[in-house]
Design a protein around this motif. Structure first.
Motif, PDB file in Angstrom:
ATOM      1  N   TYR A  94       0.851  -1.193   0.000  1.00  0.00           N
ATOM      2  CA  TYR A  94       0.000   0.000   0.000  1.00  0.00           C
ATOM      3  C   TYR A  94       0.886   1.242   0.000  1.00  0.00           C
ATOM      4  O   TYR A  94       1.762   1.382   0.861  1.00  0.00           O
ATOM      5  CB  TYR A  94      -0.920   0.010   1.230  1.00  0.00           C
ATOM      6  N   ASN A  95       0.689   2.112  -0.980  1.00  0.00           N
ATOM      7  CA  ASN A  95       1.450   3.358  -1.086  1.00  0.00           C
ATOM      8  C   ASN A  95       0.490   4.538  -0.989  1.00  0.00           C
ATOM      9  O   ASN A  95      -0.707   4.411  -1.264  1.00  0.00           O
ATOM     10  CB  ASN A  95       2.169   3.420  -2.438  1.00  0.00           C
ATOM     11  N   ARG A  96       1.040   5.694  -0.637  1.00  0.00           N
ATOM     12  CA  ARG A  96       0.199   6.884  -0.529  1.00  0.00           C
ATOM     13  C   ARG A  96      -0.311   7.288  -1.916  1.00  0.00           C
ATOM     14  O   ARG A  96       0.354   7.046  -2.928  1.00  0.00           O
ATOM     15  CB  ARG A  96       0.944   8.029   0.147  1.00  0.00           C
ATOM     16  N   GLU A  97      -1.481   7.922  -1.924  1.00  0.00           N
ATOM     17  CA  GLU A  97      -2.067   8.345  -3.189  1.00  0.00           C
ATOM     18  C   GLU A  97      -1.424   9.655  -3.654  1.00  0.00           C
ATOM     19  O   GLU A  97      -1.180  10.549  -2.857  1.00  0.00           O
ATOM     20  CB  GLU A  97      -3.575   8.546  -3.001  1.00  0.00           C
ATOM     21  N   GLU A  98      -1.158   9.708  -4.933  1.00  0.00           N
ATOM     22  CA  GLU A  98      -0.673  10.951  -5.545  1.00  0.00           C
ATOM     23  C   GLU A  98      -1.591  11.228  -6.727  1.00  0.00           C
ATOM     24  O   GLU A  98      -1.681  10.418  -7.642  1.00  0.00           O
ATOM     25  CB  GLU A  98       0.769  10.781  -6.050  1.00  0.00           C
ATOM     26  N   ASP A 151      -0.855  12.767  -0.345  1.00  0.00           N
ATOM     27  CA  ASP A 151      -1.281  12.575   1.053  1.00  0.00           C
ATOM     28  C   ASP A 151      -0.084  12.664   1.986  1.00  0.00           C
ATOM     29  O   ASP A 151       0.993  12.165   1.659  1.00  0.00           O
ATOM     30  CB  ASP A 151      -1.902  11.174   1.214  1.00  0.00           C
ATOM     31  N   ASP A 152      -0.296  13.303   3.156  1.00  0.00           N
ATOM     32  CA  ASP A 152       0.782  13.272   4.145  1.00  0.00           C
ATOM     33  C   ASP A 152       0.725  11.939   4.909  1.00  0.00           C
ATOM     34  O   ASP A 152      -0.184  11.134   4.711  1.00  0.00           O
ATOM     35  CB  ASP A 152       0.724  14.489   5.080  1.00  0.00           C
ATOM     36  N   ASP A 153       1.715  11.696   5.777  1.00  0.00           N
ATOM     37  CA  ASP A 153       1.820  10.416   6.478  1.00  0.00           C
ATOM     38  C   ASP A 153       0.549  10.058   7.244  1.00  0.00           C
ATOM     39  O   ASP A 153       0.101   8.917   7.235  1.00  0.00           O
ATOM     40  CB  ASP A 153       3.004  10.449   7.450  1.00  0.00           C
ATOM     41  N   LYS A 154      -0.028  11.073   7.922  1.00  0.00           N
ATOM     42  CA  LYS A 154      -1.201  10.832   8.756  1.00  0.00           C
ATOM     43  C   LYS A 154      -2.394  10.391   7.899  1.00  0.00           C
ATOM     44  O   LYS A 154      -3.092   9.431   8.222  1.00  0.00           O
ATOM     45  CB  LYS A 154      -1.531  12.126   9.525  1.00  0.00           C
ATOM     46  N   GLU A 155      -2.588  11.120   6.783  1.00  0.00           N
ATOM     47  CA  GLU A 155      -3.700  10.774   5.880  1.00  0.00           C
ATOM     48  C   GLU A 155      -3.496   9.378   5.289  1.00  0.00           C
ATOM     49  O   GLU A 155      -4.429   8.570   5.209  1.00  0.00           O
ATOM     50  CB  GLU A 155      -3.779  11.794   4.733  1.00  0.00           C
ATOM     51  N   GLU A 164      -8.339   2.381   7.434  1.00  0.00           N
ATOM     52  CA  GLU A 164      -9.742   2.273   6.998  1.00  0.00           C
ATOM     53  C   GLU A 164      -9.878   1.357   5.789  1.00  0.00           C
ATOM     54  O   GLU A 164     -10.982   1.086   5.331  1.00  0.00           O
ATOM     55  CB  GLU A 164     -10.284   3.666   6.636  1.00  0.00           C
ATOM     56  N   MET A 165      -8.740   0.931   5.237  1.00  0.00           N
ATOM     57  CA  MET A 165      -8.687   0.110   4.026  1.00  0.00           C
ATOM     58  C   MET A 165      -9.471   0.766   2.893  1.00  0.00           C
ATOM     59  O   MET A 165     -10.263   0.140   2.203  1.00  0.00           O
ATOM     60  CB  MET A 165      -9.214  -1.305   4.285  1.00  0.00           C
ATOM     61  N   ASP A 166      -9.203   2.090   2.765  1.00  0.00           N
ATOM     62  CA  ASP A 166      -9.878   2.872   1.738  1.00  0.00           C
ATOM     63  C   ASP A 166      -9.100   2.721   0.418  1.00  0.00           C
ATOM     64  O   ASP A 166      -8.213   3.511   0.099  1.00  0.00           O
ATOM     65  CB  ASP A 166      -9.915   4.347   2.196  1.00  0.00           C
ATOM     66  N   LEU A 206      -5.721   4.899  -1.935  1.00  0.00           N
ATOM     67  CA  LEU A 206      -4.388   4.286  -1.761  1.00  0.00           C
ATOM     68  C   LEU A 206      -3.894   3.784  -3.109  1.00  0.00           C
ATOM     69  O   LEU A 206      -4.699   3.429  -3.972  1.00  0.00           O
ATOM     70  CB  LEU A 206      -4.473   3.093  -0.802  1.00  0.00           C
ATOM     71  N   THR A 207      -2.581   3.788  -3.294  1.00  0.00           N
ATOM     72  CA  THR A 207      -2.019   3.185  -4.501  1.00  0.00           C
ATOM     73  C   THR A 207      -1.568   1.784  -4.121  1.00  0.00           C
ATOM     74  O   THR A 207      -0.728   1.608  -3.242  1.00  0.00           O
ATOM     75  CB  THR A 207      -0.823   4.023  -5.011  1.00  0.00           C
ATOM     76  N   ILE A 208      -2.182   0.790  -4.764  1.00  0.00           N
ATOM     77  CA  ILE A 208      -1.910  -0.604  -4.396  1.00  0.00           C
ATOM     78  C   ILE A 208      -0.984  -1.258  -5.415  1.00  0.00           C
ATOM     79  O   ILE A 208      -1.166  -1.102  -6.625  1.00  0.00           O
ATOM     80  CB  ILE A 208      -3.233  -1.384  -4.256  1.00  0.00           C
TER      81      ILE A 208
END
Lengths: 230, 211
Positions: free
Chosen positions: B134-138, B148-152, B159-161, B165-167
Motif C-alpha cells: 500500500y502506497n500513498r495516493e498521488e 497525502d501526508d503520512d497521517k492521511e 480504513e482500508m480505503d 491508496l495506490t496498491i
C-alpha cells in the motif's frame, strides 16, 4: 517473545543431549576443515573439502592419546531442481592413521537429496544420504538423515560480520551382510559470516554410536570449518 | 532555462512510456544488509505515527535496512491477524505498508494478470512470498499534484480505503527463463497487474547445511 522461546528451547536441547548416558567418559576429537564451493551456473555447483581429524583422548577411556586419526578429501557435484531441492553425487577418499605403520583407507560414494523448508520464519535443512563405503577392512552401506536449523543472531538476514547459530541432528544407519549399527549425532555450533561468501563455523557434536547394542559409545567431536564460496 | 527543463521532462516522459511499451524492465539487485534494532533506536516520528499499531500489535520487531548511505527503517508485526511490514525513511516518514498474503487472496483479475505474465515470460515459475503493498495516493487536482501526508496515508490504510491508496503487488519467485537459466527474483506489479520492477534476490548460502 516467540523467538526467545524457540532459542531457549534450542539451548535446553543442547544441554539435554550432553546430560544423557554418561556411563563412560566420552572421547574427544577435533576436526579442522576447509570447504570450497563454486557455482558453475544457475543449476550446477561444485564443492571440494579437506579435513583432518585429530584424536585427543583414547576412545571410551578418557586417557590422553594425541594423534592424527584420519584425513580426507571430499568432492560433490550438485544439481538444483526447481523449489530449491538439490541432488548431489559425491566421492571421498580417506586415509586412516596416516602416520602409523599400518594405515587404512576408504573410498566413499555418496548420493544425496537435500531441500530447505521454512518453519515459522526459520529455515530447516533436510538431508538424505546413501553411502557406499569401500574400506581397506570391509564394505558397508550407510543411510543417513539429517535435519538442521541455522539462524542469524541479528535480524532475519545474515550480513557480513554477523554471527549465526546452527543446530543439527542426524541418524546414521550402517549395515552390511554381517552386522548393522545405528548412530545418533547431535550438533550445535556458532558461525560468523566474515564477508560475502566466507564464513567460519565452530561446532560441538555429540555422537552416540552402537545404539542397537547394550554398550553405547559416546564421542565429543569439535569441528572448525572455514567455508569459502564463489 | 525553463524551456529546456520542459523539453527534458517531456522527453523523459516519452522515453519512459516507450520503455513501458516494450516492457524493457531493468533488473536490479536486492542485497541489503539488515539488522534488528531496539525500539528506542527507531525514528521517534515513525513510532509516534503508528502508536496505535504498536500498542495492539503482536510480535513486534524493529529493523534497520540498507547500506551506510541509503537506509530505511522497518517495523514488522501482526496487527488484527495480518502480518504487516511498515517501512520508513531514516527521517521517520512513511514509505509503504505491506501485508503478507497467499496468492489466492489477491483479486481474481490480478491473479490472472500475474499468472499470464509468468506463463508468457518464463518457462517455469514457483511463487514464494506474496505481499500487497500500500502506497500513498498521488493525484492531480485542478492541475496541482496532491500528495497525502503520512497521517492521511495511515488513516486511509487503517480504513482500508482502496480508492485513496495506490496498491501494488510484490512477489518473490523462483523462475526458469526461456534460455533455461534459473534465478530468484522479486517482482513488483502495479494495481492493474502490470510488471513495474524486478530485483534479483541474493540468497543466503547453504554450503554449511549441504556438505
Amino acid at each position: 517473545m516467540t523467538t526467545y522461546f524457540i532459542r531457549s528451547l534450542f539451548l535446553v536441547f543442547i544441554f539435554y543431549s550432553f546430560l544423557g548416558q554418561a556411563q563412560n567418559i566420552p572421547s574427544l576429537r577435533w576436526e579442522p576443515g576447509f570447504s570450497f564451493t563454486q557455482k558453475i551456473d544457475s543449476r550446477w555447483s561444485y564443492n571440494l573439502s579437506l579435513s583432518g581429524r585429530q584424536r585427543l583422548t583414547e576412545f571410551g577411556e578418557g586417557e590422553k592419546n594425541f594423534r592424527t586419526d584420519r584425513w580426507e578429501v571430499k568432492s560433490f557435484g550438485t544439481y538444483t531442481l526447481l523449489g530449491g531441492k538439490k541432488l548431489s553425487l559425491g566421492y571421498m577418499y580417506r586415509t586412516i592413521d596416516p602416520f602409523e605403520q599400518e594405515s587404512g583407507w576408504e573410498h566413499r560414494i555418496t548420493q544425496q537429496f537435500a531441500f530447505i523448508t521454512n518453519f515459522g520464519g526459520y529455515r530447516l535443512g533436510n538431508k538424505f544420504r546413501i553411502e557406499q563405503r569401500i574400506r581397506s577392512t570391509s564394505y558397508e552401506t550407510r543411510l543417513r538423515y539429517a535435519i538442521s536449523n541455522d539462524f542469524p543472531l541479528q535480524g532475519e538476514s545474515l550480513d557480513p560480520k554477523e554471527f549465526y547459530l546452527i543446530g543439527k541432528n542426524e541418524l546414521v544407519y550402517s549395515f552390511n551382510r554381517r552386522e548393522d549399527e545405528l548412530e545418533n549425532r547431535f550438533s550445535v555450533g556458532i558461525g560468523r559470516l566474515l564477508k560475502r561468501g566466507q564464513k567460519f563455523q565452530f561446532v560441538i557434536q555429540s555422537r552416540y554410536s552402537d545404539l542397537k547394542s547394550e554398550t553405547t559409545d559416546h564421542l565429543i567431536h569439535f569441528e572448525t570449518t572455514y567455508y569459502f564460496n564463489l | 532555462m525553463k524551456i529546456y527543463f520542459k523539453y527534458i521532462t517531456i522527453l523523459s516522459f516519452l522515453f519512459s512510456l516507450s520503455s513501458l511499451g516494450f516492457s524493457q524492465i531493468s533488473i536490479g539487485e536486492k542485497y541489503e544488509t539488515e539488522e534488528k534494532i531496539k525500539e528506542e533506536d527507531f525514528p521517534k516520528e515513525g513510532l509516534q505515527l503508528i502508536k496505535q499499531i504498536i500498542k495492539n500489535g503482536e510480535r513486534l520487531n524493529f529493523y534497520k535496512e540498507g547500506d551506510s548511505i541509503t537506509y530505511f527503517y522497518e517495523v514488522k508485526t501482526i496487527y488484527k491477524e495480518e502480518k504487516l511490514s511498515i517501512k520508513f525513511t531514516k527521517e521517520g516518514s512513511l514509505i509503504d505498508i505491506e501485508i503478507l498474503k497467499d496468492f489466492d487472496e489477491l483479486p481474481l483479475e490480478i491473479q490472472h494478470s500475474i499468472k499470464s505474465y509468468f506463463q508468457s515470460n518464463y518457462k517455469k515459475h514457483h511463487l514464494r512470498r506474496i505481499q500487497i503493498q500500500y502506497n500513498r495516493e498521488e493525484e492531480y487536482e485542478n492541475g496541482r499534484l496532491e500528495i497525502d501526508d503520512d497521517k492521511e496515508f495511515l488513516e486511509e490504510f487503517l480504513e482500508m480505503d482502496g480508492d485513496d491508496l495506490t496498491i501494488k503487488y510484490e512477489l518473490e519467485a523462483e523462475v526458469v527463463k526461456k534460455d533455461k537459466k534459473r534465478g530468484f527474483f522479486e517482482f513488483l506489479f502495479n494495481d492493474l497487474g502490470e510488471i513495474e520492477e524486478i530485483k534479483r534476490i541474493i540468497k543466503r548460502q547453504d554450503d554449511n547445511v549441504l556438505y
